[in-house]
Design a protein around this motif. Structure first.
Motif, mmCIF file in Angstrom:
data_model
loop_
_atom_site.group_PDB
_atom_site.id
_atom_site.type_symbol
_atom_site.label_atom_id
_atom_site.label_comp_id
_atom_site.label_asym_id
_atom_site.label_seq_id
_atom_site.Cartn_x
_atom_site.Cartn_y
_atom_site.Cartn_z
ATOM 1 N N ARG A 263 31.420 26.425 59.636
ATOM 2 C CA ARG A 263 31.472 27.064 61.244
ATOM 3 C C ARG A 263 31.835 24.667 61.778
ATOM 4 O O ARG A 263 31.453 25.328 63.066
ATOM 5 N N ILE A 264 32.181 23.906 61.059
ATOM 6 C CA ILE A 264 31.910 23.001 62.227
ATOM 7 C C ILE A 264 33.001 22.854 62.850
ATOM 8 O O ILE A 264 34.411 22.952 62.493
ATOM 9 N N MET B 233 30.431 20.098 68.627
ATOM 10 C CA MET B 233 29.408 19.856 67.825
ATOM 11 C C MET B 233 28.937 18.925 67.610
ATOM 12 O O MET B 233 29.727 17.515 67.679
ATOM 13 N N THR B 234 27.875 18.158 67.736
ATOM 14 C CA THR B 234 27.557 16.909 67.397
ATOM 15 C C THR B 234 27.407 15.815 66.095
ATOM 16 O O THR B 234 27.358 17.099 65.240
ATOM 17 N N GLU B 235 27.672 15.024 65.546
ATOM 18 C CA GLU B 235 27.136 15.034 64.264
ATOM 19 C C GLU B 235 26.208 14.991 64.298
ATOM 20 O O GLU B 235 25.749 15.921 62.613
ATOM 21 N N ALA B 236 24.574 15.151 64.957
ATOM 22 C CA ALA B 236 23.511 15.411 64.730
ATOM 23 C C ALA B 236 23.300 16.920 64.342
ATOM 24 O O ALA B 236 22.503 16.914 63.216
ATOM 25 N N GLN B 237 24.048 17.153 65.281
ATOM 26 C CA GLN B 237 23.850 18.971 65.223
ATOM 27 C C GLN B 237 24.304 19.385 63.426
ATOM 28 O O GLN B 237 23.535 19.606 62.827
ATOM 29 N N ILE B 238 25.475 18.734 63.360
ATOM 30 C CA ILE B 238 25.723 19.070 61.787
ATOM 31 C C ILE B 238 24.881 18.753 60.819
ATOM 32 O O ILE B 238 24.738 18.880 59.392
ATOM 33 N N ALA B 239 24.064 17.407 61.157
ATOM 34 C CA ALA B 239 23.284 16.943 60.346
ATOM 35 C C ALA B 239 21.968 17.709 59.455
ATOM 36 O O ALA B 239 21.209 18.155 58.690
ATOM 37 N N TRP B 240 21.712 18.117 60.991
ATOM 38 C CA TRP B 240 20.132 18.852 60.710
ATOM 39 C C TRP B 240 20.407 19.913 60.238
ATOM 40 O O TRP B 240 19.773 21.021 59.489
ATOM 41 N N SER C 203 20.866 15.416 44.135
ATOM 42 C CA SER C 203 21.827 15.588 44.325
ATOM 43 C C SER C 203 22.708 14.610 45.163
ATOM 44 O O SER C 203 22.613 14.047 46.078
ATOM 45 N N ASP C 204 24.206 14.497 45.480
ATOM 46 C CA ASP C 204 25.404 13.346 46.109
ATOM 47 C C ASP C 204 26.578 14.613 46.203
ATOM 48 O O ASP C 204 27.479 13.802 45.380
ATOM 49 N N LEU C 205 26.742 14.551 47.527
ATOM 50 C CA LEU C 205 27.978 14.981 48.031
ATOM 51 C C LEU C 205 28.752 15.108 48.356
ATOM 52 O O LEU C 205 28.268 14.441 50.423
ATOM 53 N N THR C 206 30.389 14.197 48.812
ATOM 54 C CA THR C 206 30.961 13.852 50.228
ATOM 55 C C THR C 206 32.173 14.857 50.463
ATOM 56 O O THR C 206 32.947 15.000 49.368
ATOM 57 N N ARG C 207 32.340 15.204 51.245
ATOM 58 C CA ARG C 207 33.985 15.989 51.731
ATOM 59 C C ARG C 207 33.911 15.507 52.493
ATOM 60 O O ARG C 207 33.226 15.496 53.332
ATOM 61 N N THR C 208 35.516 15.569 52.953
ATOM 62 C CA THR C 208 36.006 15.614 54.096
ATOM 63 C C THR C 208 36.568 16.852 54.705
ATOM 64 O O THR C 208 37.866 16.969 54.499
ATOM 65 N N PHE C 209 36.908 16.121 56.612
ATOM 66 C CA PHE C 209 37.277 17.923 56.690
ATOM 67 C C PHE C 209 37.949 17.237 57.760
ATOM 68 O O PHE C 209 37.742 16.024 58.384
ATOM 69 N N TYR C 210 39.062 18.432 58.440
ATOM 70 C CA TYR C 210 39.735 18.057 59.371
ATOM 71 C C TYR C 210 39.419 18.762 60.840
ATOM 72 O O TYR C 210 39.472 20.007 60.508
ATOM 73 N N ALA C 211 39.050 18.188 62.436
ATOM 74 C CA ALA C 211 38.634 19.592 63.171
ATOM 75 C C ALA C 211 40.258 19.723 64.235
ATOM 76 O O ALA C 211 41.065 19.174 64.695
ATOM 77 N N GLY C 212 40.398 21.135 62.955
ATOM 78 C CA GLY C 212 42.158 21.294 63.889
ATOM 79 C C GLY C 212 42.465 21.607 62.075
ATOM 80 O O GLY C 212 42.338 21.632 61.250
ATOM 81 N N GLY D 284 41.388 17.203 66.292
ATOM 82 C CA GLY D 284 41.999 16.749 65.684
ATOM 83 C C GLY D 284 41.193 14.918 64.867
ATOM 84 O O GLY D 284 42.224 14.200 64.298
ATOM 85 N N ASP D 285 40.138 15.153 64.967
ATOM 86 C CA ASP D 285 39.472 14.059 64.044
ATOM 87 C C ASP D 285 39.361 14.843 62.871
ATOM 88 O O ASP D 285 38.751 15.517 62.251
ATOM 89 N N PRO D 286 38.999 13.493 61.669
ATOM 90 C CA PRO D 286 38.403 13.538 60.590
ATOM 91 C C PRO D 286 37.249 13.314 60.155
ATOM 92 O O PRO D 286 36.621 12.761 61.731
ATOM 93 N N VAL D 287 36.565 14.406 59.746
ATOM 94 C CA VAL D 287 34.886 14.270 59.527
ATOM 95 C C VAL D 287 34.345 14.277 58.259
ATOM 96 O O VAL D 287 34.875 15.051 57.623
#
Length: 357
Positions: free
Chosen positions: A162-163, A167-174, A231-240, A215-218
């Protein structure tokens, strides 16, 4: 491994330390050794006795959660300690110097000095003793960690799709935190990191009102807390649609991670494991842009032993659970980090994380 077995392991360490009493003050260590989940208390362990000292608020809880311990009611402070040490015959008391505050240490020393029965008790500063015992996980711990991992995986899958720009960073985190709670988590394991665009170059950026642009990496770094474990998980997405630069850097980070996971073996130090991934990134020309360690243990604390960093002498063993999270961070552009949790089993690293990458 049962609570009595954990106490036995600590008693073995006490023999090596040549102490006859061990005072546990760190909350994670207290929970690990007793099962007690209250926010206040000490464990006092000797060769033949185990005491859980806490105040009125937690007496019934302590008795229910810690049947292996004799529960002692305190009235605040540490004034109860000298008489208890005298009763137990303790002459040399080990403390957790990396957790006990200076004021608590001073209060303990003063109480002993002024005591009629325990003025000759010697205090021995120790560091990382219980953390070392905790580093190798038993089957019950691994099962709970796996559940925390699965919750984070499911939450990430639900939100990632859904990213979108706007969207704001805070919205994604919440949204991530709400989804983890819906799935049964006690909460987020730590403040969720969402770094869009240039914010992704800050490895521990706190999610704010920054708007995701096309065009942002997220970078999203998150985890779930479940029955006290994390747990601890990191992923990097791309907007577009990902551009060539993003794909090239992502490929380097992924190669570094996969190489470390494939080549790590018991007997290696954390430093040696870190070097495996770091070499891949350095040879690709981004060594200066990988500025943090490769990983860390995960359990009752989000960051615990073994540490998998350039200075770590922690030795990797079967049963250890830790992250593998290389990254490349470019000021003004953003960052890419990929993080999974692995467990060492039969001489190999097995990935617990299920999120696609």
């Amino acid at each position: 491994m049962s609570i009595p077995d954990r106490i036995t392991r600590l008693r073995s360490e006490m023999v090596d330390l040549e102490v006859d009493g061990f005072l546990v003050s760190a909350s994670e260590n207290r929970r690990y050794l007793s099962g007690f989940t209250g926010s206040t208390g000490y464990l006092l362990i000797t060769e033949s006795d185990a005491v859980l000292a806490t105040d009125f608020r937690y007496i019934e809880q302590a008795e229910a959660e810690s049947p292996s311990y004799r529960v002692h009611r305190t009235r605040g402070g540490i004034g109860w300690m000298p008489d208890m040490l005298s009763e137990l015959g303790v002459s040399t008391l080990a403390i957790e110097a990396d957790h006990m505050t200076v004021s608590a240490h001073s209060a303990l020393a003063t109480a002993l000095e002024e005591s009629e029965n325990a003025s000759d008790v010697q205090i021995e500063n120790t560091s990382g003793v219980v953390a070392g015992v905790r580093a190798v996980k038993d089957a019950s711990e691994l099962a709970v960690i796996q559940k925390a991992v699965e919750i984070a995986d499911k939450a990430m899958a639900s939100i990632a799709s859904r990213i979108e720009p706007g969207m704001t960073e805070a919205q994604i985190a919440w949204d991530l935190e709400m989804e983890m709670r819906r799935l049964g988590a006690e909460g987020a394991a730590f403040d969720i990191i969402v770094g869009a665009g240039p914010n992704g170059a800050l490895p521990h950026h706190r999610a704010d009102d920054t708007v995701v642009q096309r065009g942002d990496p997220v970078v999203i770094d998150m985890g779930a807390s479940y029955e006290g474990y994390n747990s601890d998980l990191t992923r990097t997405f791309y907007a577009g649609r990902p551009d060539d630069e993003f794909l090239a850097i992502y490929s380097i980070v992924l190669q570094a991670q996969e190489t470390a996971i494939r080549e790590v073996r018991p007997g290696m130090t954390g430093q040696e494991v870190d070097e495996i991934a770091r070499k891949v990134i350095e040879e690709a020309g981004y060594g200066e842009e990988f500025g943090h360690g490769l990983g860390h243990g995960v359990g009752l604390a989000v960051h615990e032993r073994p540490m998998v960093v350039p200075t770590s002498e922690d030795v990797i063993e079967d049963g250890m659970v830790f992250t593998v999270e290389p990254g490349i961070y470019i000021s003004g552009w953003g960052g890419i980090r990929i993080e999974d949790i692995v467990v060492m089993e039969n001489g190999r690293a097995r990935i617990l994380t299920g999120s696609p990458k």
